[in-house]
Design a protein around this motif. Structure first.
Motif, PDB file in Angstrom:
ATOM      1  N   LYS A   8       0.939  -1.230   0.055  1.00 50.26           N
ATOM      2  CA  LYS A   8       0.190  -0.056  -0.063  1.00 50.26           C
ATOM      3  C   LYS A   8       0.984   1.405  -0.042  1.00 50.26           C
ATOM      4  N   LEU A   9       2.016   1.082   0.707  1.00 48.43           N
ATOM      5  CA  LEU A   9       2.865   2.370   0.748  1.00 48.43           C
ATOM      6  C   LEU A   9       3.485   2.484  -0.679  1.00 48.43           C
ATOM      7  N   TRP A  10       3.695   1.775  -1.379  1.00 52.72           N
ATOM      8  CA  TRP A  10       4.359   1.888  -2.949  1.00 52.72           C
ATOM      9  C   TRP A  10       3.525   2.126  -3.780  1.00 52.72           C
ATOM     10  N   LYS A  11       2.124   1.817  -3.697  1.00 53.90           N
ATOM     11  CA  LYS A  11       1.031   2.260  -4.541  1.00 53.90           C
ATOM     12  C   LYS A  11       0.756   3.685  -3.932  1.00 53.90           C
ATOM     13  N   MET A  12       0.791   4.247  -2.799  1.00 59.08           N
ATOM     14  CA  MET A  12       0.450   5.530  -2.562  1.00 59.08           C
ATOM     15  C   MET A  12       1.626   6.500  -3.083  1.00 59.08           C
ATOM     16  N   LEU A  13       2.796   6.048  -2.978  1.00 55.45           N
ATOM     17  CA  LEU A  13       3.877   6.901  -3.598  1.00 55.45           C
ATOM     18  C   LEU A  13       3.809   6.907  -5.145  1.00 55.45           C
ATOM     19  N   ILE A  14       3.538   6.154  -5.603  1.00 59.97           N
ATOM     20  CA  ILE A  14       3.222   6.208  -7.358  1.00 59.97           C
ATOM     21  C   ILE A  14       2.010   6.859  -7.524  1.00 59.97           C
ATOM     22  N   ASP A  15       0.919   6.832  -6.618  1.00 59.48           N
ATOM     23  CA  ASP A  15      -0.410   7.865  -6.748  1.00 59.48           C
ATOM     24  C   ASP A  15       0.029   9.222  -6.575  1.00 59.48           C
ATOM     25  N   LYS A  16       1.003   9.532  -5.711  1.00 60.42           N
ATOM     26  CA  LYS A  16       1.423  10.872  -5.178  1.00 60.42           C
ATOM     27  C   LYS A  16       2.618  11.396  -5.973  1.00 60.42           C
ATOM     28  N   GLY A  17       3.375  10.473  -6.949  1.00 60.02           N
ATOM     29  CA  GLY A  17       4.321  10.839  -7.679  1.00 60.02           C
ATOM     30  C   GLY A  17       5.300  11.236  -6.749  1.00 60.02           C
ATOM     31  N   MET A  18       5.703  10.782  -5.710  1.00 58.61           N
ATOM     32  CA  MET A  18       6.727  10.871  -4.855  1.00 58.61           C
ATOM     33  C   MET A  18       7.917   9.643  -5.217  1.00 58.61           C
ATOM     34  N   SER A  19       9.281  10.048  -4.958  1.00 59.27           N
ATOM     35  CA  SER A  19      10.226   9.155  -5.541  1.00 59.27           C
ATOM     36  C   SER A  19      10.759   8.799  -4.069  1.00 59.27           C
ATOM     37  N   LYS A  20      11.543   7.722  -4.022  1.00 55.35           N
ATOM     38  CA  LYS A  20      11.943   6.865  -2.547  1.00 55.35           C
ATOM     39  C   LYS A  20      12.663   7.894  -1.996  1.00 55.35           C
ATOM     40  N   THR A  21      13.612   8.675  -2.750  1.00 54.24           N
ATOM     41  CA  THR A  21      14.505   9.922  -2.158  1.00 54.24           C
ATOM     42  C   THR A  21      13.464  10.869  -1.318  1.00 54.24           C
ATOM     43  N   GLU A  22      12.620  11.308  -1.925  1.00 54.68           N
ATOM     44  CA  GLU A  22      11.757  12.055  -1.285  1.00 54.68           C
ATOM     45  C   GLU A  22      11.304  11.497   0.188  1.00 54.68           C
ATOM     46  N   VAL A  23      10.660  10.446   0.287  1.00 52.68           N
ATOM     47  CA  VAL A  23      10.458   9.820   1.308  1.00 52.68           C
ATOM     48  C   VAL A  23      11.547   9.513   2.349  1.00 52.68           C
ATOM     49  N   ILE A  24      12.574   9.468   2.015  1.00 54.05           N
ATOM     50  CA  ILE A  24      13.932   9.116   2.917  1.00 54.05           C
ATOM     51  C   ILE A  24      13.905  10.600   3.671  1.00 54.05           C
ATOM     52  N   GLN A  25      13.967  11.726   2.764  1.00 55.03           N
ATOM     53  CA  GLN A  25      14.232  12.976   3.250  1.00 55.03           C
ATOM     54  C   GLN A  25      13.054  13.497   4.163  1.00 55.03           C
ATOM     55  N   LYS A  26      11.737  13.212   3.790  1.00 60.02           N
ATOM     56  CA  LYS A  26      10.547  13.699   4.529  1.00 60.02           C
ATOM     57  C   LYS A  26      10.352  13.038   5.857  1.00 60.02           C
TER      58      LYS A  26
END
Length: 48
Positions: A8-26
């Motif tokens: 669900k996390l990966w799907k949400m990231l795709i839906d929001k257009g976020m990269s893994k790098t953005e997630v790491i930082q935020k």
């Protein structure tokens, strides 16, 4: 010990257009922690 699915996390990231790098930082997690999430190798144990 419980195993956690991050699908669900990966799907949400795709839906929001976020990269893994953005997630790491935020989220303030390490690249190593994100790699473990990507490999679905993290498990959680709770103490009551």
């Amino acid at each position: 010990m419980a195993t956690v699915s991050y699908n669900k996390l990966w799907k949400m990231l795709i839906d929001k257009g976020m990269s893994k790098t953005e997630v790491i930082q935020k989220a303030g997690i390490s690249a190593n922690a994100m790699a473990h999430l990507g490999k679905m190798r993290m498990s959680v144990s709770w103490c009551l």
